[in-house]
Design a protein around this motif. Structure first.
Motif, mmCIF file in Angstrom:
data_model
loop_
_atom_site.group_PDB
_atom_site.id
_atom_site.type_symbol
_atom_site.label_atom_id
_atom_site.label_comp_id
_atom_site.label_asym_id
_atom_site.label_seq_id
_atom_site.Cartn_x
_atom_site.Cartn_y
_atom_site.Cartn_z
ATOM 1 N N ASP A 1 2.075 -1.721 -0.766
ATOM 2 C CA ASP A 1 2.237 -3.009 -1.453
ATOM 3 C C ASP A 1 1.125 -3.246 -2.480
ATOM 4 N N SER B 1 5.174 1.521 10.594
ATOM 5 C CA SER B 1 4.381 0.315 10.391
ATOM 6 C C SER B 1 5.151 -0.718 9.577
ATOM 7 N N SER C 1 -15.747 -7.571 8.964
ATOM 8 C CA SER C 1 -14.842 -8.648 9.343
ATOM 9 C C SER C 1 -13.409 -8.118 9.413
ATOM 10 N N THR C 2 -12.502 -8.920 9.919
ATOM 11 C CA THR C 2 -11.093 -8.545 9.984
ATOM 12 C C THR C 2 -10.581 -8.317 8.565
ATOM 13 N N GLY C 3 -9.859 -7.243 8.389
ATOM 14 C CA GLY C 3 -9.293 -6.967 7.073
ATOM 15 C C GLY C 3 -10.254 -6.244 6.150
ATOM 16 N N SER C 4 -11.420 -5.837 6.671
ATOM 17 C CA SER C 4 -12.389 -5.173 5.789
ATOM 18 C C SER C 4 -12.065 -3.691 5.595
ATOM 19 N N GLY C 5 -11.121 -3.149 6.384
ATOM 20 C CA GLY C 5 -10.690 -1.768 6.149
ATOM 21 C C GLY C 5 -11.086 -0.795 7.251
ATOM 22 N N LYS C 6 -11.578 -1.310 8.377
ATOM 23 C CA LYS C 6 -12.052 -0.422 9.448
ATOM 24 C C LYS C 6 -10.909 0.417 10.037
ATOM 25 N N SER C 7 -9.792 -0.254 10.355
ATOM 26 C CA SER C 7 -8.674 0.480 10.952
ATOM 27 C C SER C 7 -8.059 1.443 9.951
ATOM 28 N N THR C 8 -8.063 1.050 8.695
ATOM 29 C CA THR C 8 -7.530 1.924 7.658
ATOM 30 C C THR C 8 -8.326 3.224 7.613
ATOM 31 N N TYR D 1 -2.451 0.599 0.114
ATOM 32 C CA TYR D 1 -1.172 0.559 0.823
ATOM 33 C C TYR D 1 -0.047 0.447 -0.201
ATOM 34 N N ALA E 1 -7.116 -1.147 0.237
ATOM 35 C CA ALA E 1 -7.769 -1.346 1.529
ATOM 36 C C ALA E 1 -9.133 -0.670 1.583
ATOM 37 N N ASN F 1 -2.081 -3.106 -1.925
ATOM 38 C CA ASN F 1 -3.295 -3.632 -1.326
ATOM 39 C C ASN F 1 -4.385 -2.551 -1.283
HETATM 40 P P1 ADP Z 1 -9.646 -4.135 9.766
HETATM 41 O O1 ADP Z 1 -9.336 -3.033 10.689
HETATM 42 O O2 ADP Z 1 -11.047 -4.103 9.277
HETATM 43 O O3 ADP Z 1 -9.282 -5.486 10.296
HETATM 44 P P2 ADP Z 1 -7.503 -3.067 8.150
HETATM 45 O O4 ADP Z 1 -7.908 -1.683 7.862
HETATM 46 O O5 ADP Z 1 -6.515 -3.316 9.199
HETATM 47 O O6 ADP Z 1 -8.811 -3.944 8.440
HETATM 48 O O7 ADP Z 1 -6.986 -3.749 6.820
HETATM 49 C C1 ADP Z 1 -7.572 -3.597 5.529
HETATM 50 C C2 ADP Z 1 -6.692 -4.280 4.496
HETATM 51 O O8 ADP Z 1 -5.454 -3.608 4.396
HETATM 52 C C3 ADP Z 1 -6.356 -5.725 4.845
HETATM 53 O O9 ADP Z 1 -6.345 -6.459 3.638
HETATM 54 C C4 ADP Z 1 -4.979 -5.632 5.443
HETATM 55 O O10 ADP Z 1 -4.273 -6.814 5.193
HETATM 56 C C5 ADP Z 1 -4.389 -4.464 4.684
HETATM 57 N N1 ADP Z 1 -3.409 -3.700 5.500
HETATM 58 C C6 ADP Z 1 -3.607 -3.180 6.731
HETATM 59 N N2 ADP Z 1 -2.512 -2.510 7.149
HETATM 60 C C7 ADP Z 1 -1.600 -2.611 6.158
HETATM 61 C C8 ADP Z 1 -0.256 -2.121 5.972
HETATM 62 N N3 ADP Z 1 0.360 -1.389 6.899
HETATM 63 N N4 ADP Z 1 0.377 -2.421 4.824
HETATM 64 C C9 ADP Z 1 -0.246 -3.162 3.871
HETATM 65 N N5 ADP Z 1 -1.499 -3.643 3.969
HETATM 66 C C10 ADP Z 1 -2.184 -3.383 5.084
#
Ligand code: ADP
Length: 581
Positions: free
Chosen positions: A352, A116, A375-382, A350, A356, A354
């Motif tokens: 950096d 990633s 919303s986008t960036g709320s942590g769903k994919s995480t 993460y 999440a 962040n």
């Molecule tokens: P969603 O799926 O809801 O859009 P993500 O889970 O992708 O949200 O992201 C949650 C937070 O983590 C966001 O602030 C995003 O910028 C941050 N983020 C996602 N992937 C990474 C990564 N690989 N490294 C650093 N920060 C990340």
């Protein structure tokens, strides 16, 4: 250098034989001028043949035998050079093939986090150009380095044995030519690098333009794109031209030095021959040695300065090998999975920094459906990534009551079917794409999966049905069709106790979306489902819904309870209801 030599391991003998062959070949090459000297001095002239007496005794005093001898020596040299070329190429190709396989396997085993944060282009370059650099070194340079050093030493030794004074004159400029080449090619590396980079820029502009051709047309940006391309193209031309200019200057200057060196040898040698200090044959032999020496000396200078490039390539490849792979511990388990999922105060940051996810807690029973809105960036994919054990988490994630990080990673991943919003399809037929995980699926299994995902009718409408090829060379599919094919390939084996739809119904119309969800519910051995969506109707039938914002759960409940509550869920529901009206 030590790292470079490590590559030879296992092929040492092959390289040793290659080096012996090249030494033999060089010895043959160095013999030719001596034979010419003998022909001039003792066959045509009347000098005493000295050490060559045995040739005269064997073949008699005739020029034909010398010509035949030179031909034979050259033939043996050619043969030995062939053996050297064959062996070093054989070893190099095998070493590079093995290394490429190992590298590929290693990259497959690297943690998700590594991928990633790395650029794909950089990894591709390491697997291609960097390995090519090493191949060149192993197949050509390593043996050539030995050949040139041996050729120079042997020739100078023979020249010294013929005449010390003339030897000193004959090699007086050689160190200067060597240093000049070494320094020149050392300093021009930077120019080569810039030229490479501008070529890369050119490719990127071209690639971006071609893959974004729709956007370019839609926004009428053709002129802007042409200007952009013109600019990089001009930069590339200017740098390539400058490079050619440098090289032209180099070759003319180094040729000039070569002529100087030849002139010195000729003038001094001719004077010595007139004075009777050396024979005419010796002078010719010296001139031949000189021609034989100078080009390899220039080559040596170039090779040594380029060795830097090879060592950089080696270190770039070594850096990948040094990345720790994803570990699979023996004490981790492979339990039977039914599909209940519990998050208990799960937090994740993460690298950096962040944050999440922040103390997320929820529970889904096996066979139930969890809907996630956010919303986008709320942590769903995480959250999904953590469930697949792609990262280490804080808190507890329990699958059927078992802590997730005690379950083997490949095992848990094989139990989770993930369907992404923009799935990747292979350039194969539709049928092959659906059955991609195993060639053993029957046509009826593929068809059943396609029916469940409501894509069967679409496929039948294609000219070649399930045999239709997907991608650039075949049919272009709509976003919704791609999503439904991705769903089919995930549900085909009925073996996934957990299914995750990461916004993977977004491009499907509401009606089809509902049909797919109903069909999934009717399947035997129902899976636990996590549905991530922005569309409330997609989530509305879930057993439990969570609403996420900035890594936290801000609302939870069922659809019915959530639309009674003031909050994000109700607001979006109202908006989407309005849109329908
Ligand atoms: P969603 O799926 O809801 O859009 P993500 O889970 O992708 O949200 O992201 C949650 C937070 O983590 C966001 O602030 C995003 O910028 C941050 N983020 C996602 N992937 C990474 C990564 N690989 N490294 C650093 N920060 C990340």
């Amino acid at each position: 250098m030590k790292n470079l030599l490590k590559f030879i391991k296992g092929y040492k003998m092959v390289f040793i034989v290659a080096v012996i062959s090249v030494i033999g070949a060089t010895a043959m090459q160095v013999t030719v001028p001596i034979l010419i000297k003998y022909a001039v001095d003792s066959v045509i002239g009347t000098e005493d043949p000295g050490k060559m007496t045995f040739i005269m005794n064997t073949f008699g005093r005739n020029i034909i035998s010398v010509v035949l001898l030179i031909t034979a020596v050259s033939f043996i040299r050619g043969l030995l050079m062939f053996i050297k070329g064959y062996l070093s190429n054989y070893a190099a190709e095998n070493i590079v093939e093995n290394t490429r396989n190992k590298l590929f396997k290693h990259i497959q085993d690297l943690p998700f986090e590594y991928h990633s944060k790395r650029e794909t282009g950089d990894l591709i370059q390491r697997c291609t150009s960097d390995l090519e650099m090493i191949r060149k070194f192993l197949s050509i340079q390593i043996v050539d380095l030995g050949r040139i050093i041996f050729l120079v030493s042997l020739s100078i030794a023979v020249m010294l044995s013929l005449n010390v004074k003339l030897t000193l004159y004959a090699i007086i400029l050689i160190p200067i030519i060597f240093i000049f080449c070494f320094l020149f090619f050392g300093s021009i590396q930077k120019q080569f690098k810039i030229a490479d980079e501008t070529e890369g820029e050119l490719t990127t502009v071209l690639q971006e333009n071609l893959s974004g051709v729709r956007v370019v047309r839609a926004f009428g940006r053709e002129k802007y794109e042409i200007d952009k391309f013109d600019k990089v193209n001009e930069k590339h031309r200017a740098i390539s031209f400058k490079l050619m200019e440098f090289l032209a200057m180099f070759w003319s200057f180094s040729d000039l030095m070569t002529y100087f060196q030849n002139a010195i040898t000729l003038i001094v040698g001719a004077k010595m021959a007139i004075n009777g200090e050396i024979t005419l044959g010796t002078l010719i032999a010296f001139m031949t040695y000189e021609t034989m020496l100078i080009f390899p000396v220039k080559q040596l200078g170039r090779m040594l300065s380029e060795l830097g490039k090879t060592t950089v390539s080696v270190s770039r490849i070594k850096a990948i090998f040094e990345e720790p792979t994803e570990r699979v511990y023996d004490n981790e388990c492979e339990p039977e999975i039914k599909g209940s999922i519990e998050f208990d105060k799960v937090s994740f940051q993460y690298h950096d920094g962040n944050q999440a996810l922040n103390e997320i807690s929820f529970k889904v029973e096996a066979g139930q459906t969890l809907g996630i809105l956010g919303s986008t960036g709320s942590g769903k994919s995480t959250l999904v990534n953590l469930l697949q054990r792609l990262y280490e988490y804080e808190g507890h994630i329990k699958i059927d009551g078992i802590e997730l990080n005690t379950i083997k990673k490949p095992w848990i991943r094989s139990k989770i079917g993930l369907i992404l919003q923009e799935p990747h399809l292979y350039a194969k037929t539709v049928g092959e794409n659906i059955g991609i995980i195993s060639p053993s699926f029957s046509e009826s299994q593929i068809k059943r999966a396609a029916e469940t995902a409501s894509i069967h009718n679409d496929i039948m409408a294609f000219k070649e049905g399930y045999e239709t090829t997907v991608g650039e060379k075949g049919v272009s599919l709509s976003g919704g069709q791609k999503q439904r094919i991705a769903i089919s390939r995930t549900i085909i084996d009925d073996q996934k106790p957990i299914l995750i739809f990461d916004d993977s119904l977004s491009a499907v119309d509401t009606e089809t979306d509902m049909k797919i969800r109903r069909a999934l519910k009717q399947r035997a051995g129902q899976s636990t489902e996590i549905i991530i969506s922005h569309r409330i109707t997609t989530l509305s039938e879930s057993d439990y819904i969570i609403v996420m914002d900035e890594g936290q759960i801000i609302q939870r409940g069922t659809h019915d309870s959530l639309i009674q509550e003031e909050g994000v869920y109700k607001r979006i529901w109202d908006l989407q209801q309005l849109a329908v009206i």
